[in-house]
Design a protein around this motif. Structure first.
Motif, PDB file in Angstrom:
ATOM      1  N   ASP A  14      24.189  48.691  30.171  1.00 11.75           N
ATOM      2  CA  ASP A  14      23.613  48.564  31.489  1.00 11.75           C
ATOM      3  C   ASP A  14      22.404  48.996  31.510  1.00 11.75           C
ATOM      4  O   ASP A  14      21.457  48.497  32.283  1.00 11.75           O
ATOM      5  N   VAL A  15      22.262  50.304  31.122  1.00 11.73           N
ATOM      6  CA  VAL A  15      20.925  50.984  31.189  1.00 11.73           C
ATOM      7  C   VAL A  15      19.896  50.103  30.654  1.00 11.73           C
ATOM      8  O   VAL A  15      18.521  49.729  31.049  1.00 11.73           O
ATOM      9  N   CYS A  29      20.711  37.938  31.911  1.00 13.41           N
ATOM     10  CA  CYS A  29      21.184  38.799  30.849  1.00 13.41           C
ATOM     11  C   CYS A  29      22.749  38.619  30.715  1.00 13.41           C
ATOM     12  O   CYS A  29      23.447  38.061  31.577  1.00 13.41           O
ATOM     13  N   VAL A  30      23.501  38.965  29.578  1.00 17.97           N
ATOM     14  CA  VAL A  30      24.990  38.971  29.361  1.00 17.97           C
ATOM     15  C   VAL A  30      25.086  40.170  29.134  1.00 17.97           C
ATOM     16  O   VAL A  30      24.749  41.166  28.359  1.00 17.97           O
ATOM     17  N   SER A  31      26.622  40.456  29.566  1.00 19.99           N
ATOM     18  CA  SER A  31      27.013  42.161  29.336  1.00 19.99           C
ATOM     19  C   SER A  31      27.342  41.983  27.709  1.00 19.99           C
ATOM     20  O   SER A  31      27.590  40.711  26.898  1.00 19.99           O
ATOM     21  N   GLY A  42      41.722  46.684  34.322  1.00 13.72           N
ATOM     22  CA  GLY A  42      41.543  47.073  35.769  1.00 13.72           C
ATOM     23  C   GLY A  42      40.016  47.389  36.107  1.00 13.72           C
ATOM     24  O   GLY A  42      39.354  47.148  35.260  1.00 13.72           O
ATOM     25  N   ARG A  43      40.087  47.566  37.231  1.00 12.09           N
ATOM     26  CA  ARG A  43      38.466  47.481  37.786  1.00 12.09           C
ATOM     27  C   ARG A  43      37.848  48.751  37.192  1.00 12.09           C
ATOM     28  O   ARG A  43      36.632  48.548  37.014  1.00 12.09           O
ATOM     29  N   GLY A  44      38.527  49.895  36.826  1.00 13.04           N
ATOM     30  CA  GLY A  44      37.611  50.925  36.094  1.00 13.04           C
ATOM     31  C   GLY A  44      37.025  50.512  35.075  1.00 13.04           C
ATOM     32  O   GLY A  44      35.716  50.664  34.878  1.00 13.04           O
ATOM     33  N   MET A  45      37.841  49.775  34.094  1.00 15.83           N
ATOM     34  CA  MET A  45      37.048  49.322  32.821  1.00 15.83           C
ATOM     35  C   MET A  45      35.858  48.226  33.101  1.00 15.83           C
ATOM     36  O   MET A  45      34.948  48.231  32.669  1.00 15.83           O
ATOM     37  N   TRP A  46      36.165  47.514  33.795  1.00 17.84           N
ATOM     38  CA  TRP A  46      35.108  46.473  34.498  1.00 17.84           C
ATOM     39  C   TRP A  46      33.972  47.289  34.751  1.00 17.84           C
ATOM     40  O   TRP A  46      32.679  46.569  34.484  1.00 17.84           O
ATOM     41  N   MET A  47      34.027  48.086  35.827  1.00 15.84           N
ATOM     42  CA  MET A  47      32.859  48.674  36.383  1.00 15.84           C
ATOM     43  C   MET A  47      32.016  49.635  35.474  1.00 15.84           C
ATOM     44  O   MET A  47      30.796  49.837  35.081  1.00 15.84           O
ATOM     45  N   LYS A  48      32.920  50.170  34.491  1.00 16.37           N
ATOM     46  CA  LYS A  48      32.268  50.928  33.369  1.00 16.37           C
ATOM     47  C   LYS A  48      31.494  50.137  32.471  1.00 16.37           C
ATOM     48  O   LYS A  48      30.235  50.657  32.309  1.00 16.37           O
ATOM     49  N   LYS A  58      24.145  41.410  39.465  1.00 17.98           N
ATOM     50  CA  LYS A  58      22.757  41.605  39.205  1.00 17.98           C
ATOM     51  C   LYS A  58      22.521  42.966  38.766  1.00 17.98           C
ATOM     52  O   LYS A  58      22.888  43.940  39.190  1.00 17.98           O
ATOM     53  N   THR A  59      21.402  42.894  37.780  1.00 15.95           N
ATOM     54  CA  THR A  59      20.671  44.172  37.403  1.00 15.95           C
ATOM     55  C   THR A  59      19.861  44.711  38.767  1.00 15.95           C
ATOM     56  O   THR A  59      19.500  43.835  39.675  1.00 15.95           O
TER      57      THR A  59
END
Ligand code: FMN
Length: 315
Positions: A14-15, A29-31, A42-48, A58-59
């Motif tokens: 992400d940085v 861009c693509v993750s 779960g949410r935590g993993m996606w957000m991390k 969006k960036t």
């Protein structure tokens, strides 16, 4: 014309997505791939993995970030894709190109290029599970060992309901060995009705012009070239706009290097992450900028973020 920053696990997190999209020229861009095995993340993993999900996917520069998933269990990939959408994903991409042995042993990534029927099943299942307004794309190599099935694989992606496909013009066993076979992308483009994005070995503006000519594609995906030469997308944008193409000079690049380091520190505090990421990036830039050699030698022995910051300020 669209320029897309390639997914690169362990390199474009992400940085780096934040930084490179701020530098300009990139439309999307693509993750890094999110590996799907037996569970639903779960949410935590996606957000991390994809903090952009907190900001409309969006960036900070406002460039859309697609969520890439990788796996072999169609139903579970569909469940995970839906979960990603629940947490903010606006577009999903499926990885059919990863060469990593662990991933391939579990029947994910490039190994699926041996079985276009399974690719069709995966794309179809994920497409059917997703809400209609969420686009689904895929990214493929030309095959695993041989290129015999490259058109079958591309058709499987189209027939499964993907809205576009990015093609890294090599087989799995070709790894990253040059050259990339751009003429195969042209054949896929001729055969499909969905847009095809050309990818592989675009390291300069000249490479960009050449890949477009040989593949016939409008859209190009930049991987390592966008990291080694972080103003590459900007140069291409200027070229496409008919403006004079100027390269960023080293002092300007250094401005972005310092920002990158500070963004890493904001993300991870006083850990090893900022210096590891900085060293990784500067090492890659050595292939383009002689000044990066000098900088790399100066930061290589350093063990603390404060020391690194001091060197960066003085450079
Ligand atoms: C370090 C690294 C990590 C990569 N990770 C991914 C990934 O997570 N998902 C994916 O689809 N491709 C991945 N790739 C492949 C790139 O997206 C791209 O297809 C490849 O590097 C060729 O493009 P390039 O010559 O412009 O680098 C990775 C490549 C590299 C070098």
């Amino acid at each position: 014309m669209r320029l897309i920053l390639a997914p690169m696990q362990g390199l474009v997190d992400d940085v780096m997505r934040d930084l490179l999209t701020r530098m300009g020229g990139l439309d999307a861009c693509v993750s890094e791939f999110v590996r799907i095995t037996h569970t639903v993340h779960g949410r935590g993993m996606w957000m991390k993995l994809i903090p952009e999900l907190e900001h409309d996917a969006k960036t900070f520069a406002g460039v859309p970030c697609t969520v890439q998933i990788l796996g072999s269990d169609a139903e579970n990939m569909a469940l995970n894709a839906l979960e990603a959408v629940r947490y903010g994903a606006q577009k999903i991409d499926i990885n059919f190109g990863c060469p990593a042995p662990t991933v391939n042993r579990h029947q994910g990534g490039a190994v699926l290029l041996k079985e276009p029927e399974r690719m069709l099943e995966i794309v179809t299942t994920v497409r059917q599970a997703l809400p209609e307004h969420i686009p689904l794309s895929a990214k493929m190599r030309l095959g695993y060992e041989s290129k015999d099935l490259f058109l079958d694989c591309a058709h499987a992606i189209e027939n499964g309901g993907a809205c576009e496909v990015a093609v890294h013009a090599r087989t799995k066993i070709e790894g990253y060995e040059p050259p990339a076979h751009w003429q195969y992308i042209h054949r896929i483009r001729e055969a499909l009705n969905i847009p095809v994005i050309a990818n592989g070995d675009v390291f300069s503006l000249d490479d960009y012009i050449a890949i477009k000519a040989q593949s016939g594609c409008d859209s190009v995906m930049l991987g390592r070239g966008a990291v080694r030469r972080p103003d590459l997308a900007r140069q291409i944008m200027l070229y496409e706009q008919g403006q004079t193409v100027t390269e960023m000079d080293w002092p300007e690049i250094m401005h972005w290097v310092r920002l990158f380091f500070e963004l890493c520190c904001i993300k991870a505090g006083d850990s090893k992450y900022p210096m590891a990421r900085l060293k990784q990036w500067v090492a890659m830039m050595k292939l383009v900028y002689p000044q990066a050699h000098v900088l790399f030698e100066a930061i290589r022995p350093l063990k603390g973020n404060d020391e690194i910051r001091t060197v960066l300020k003085a450079s």
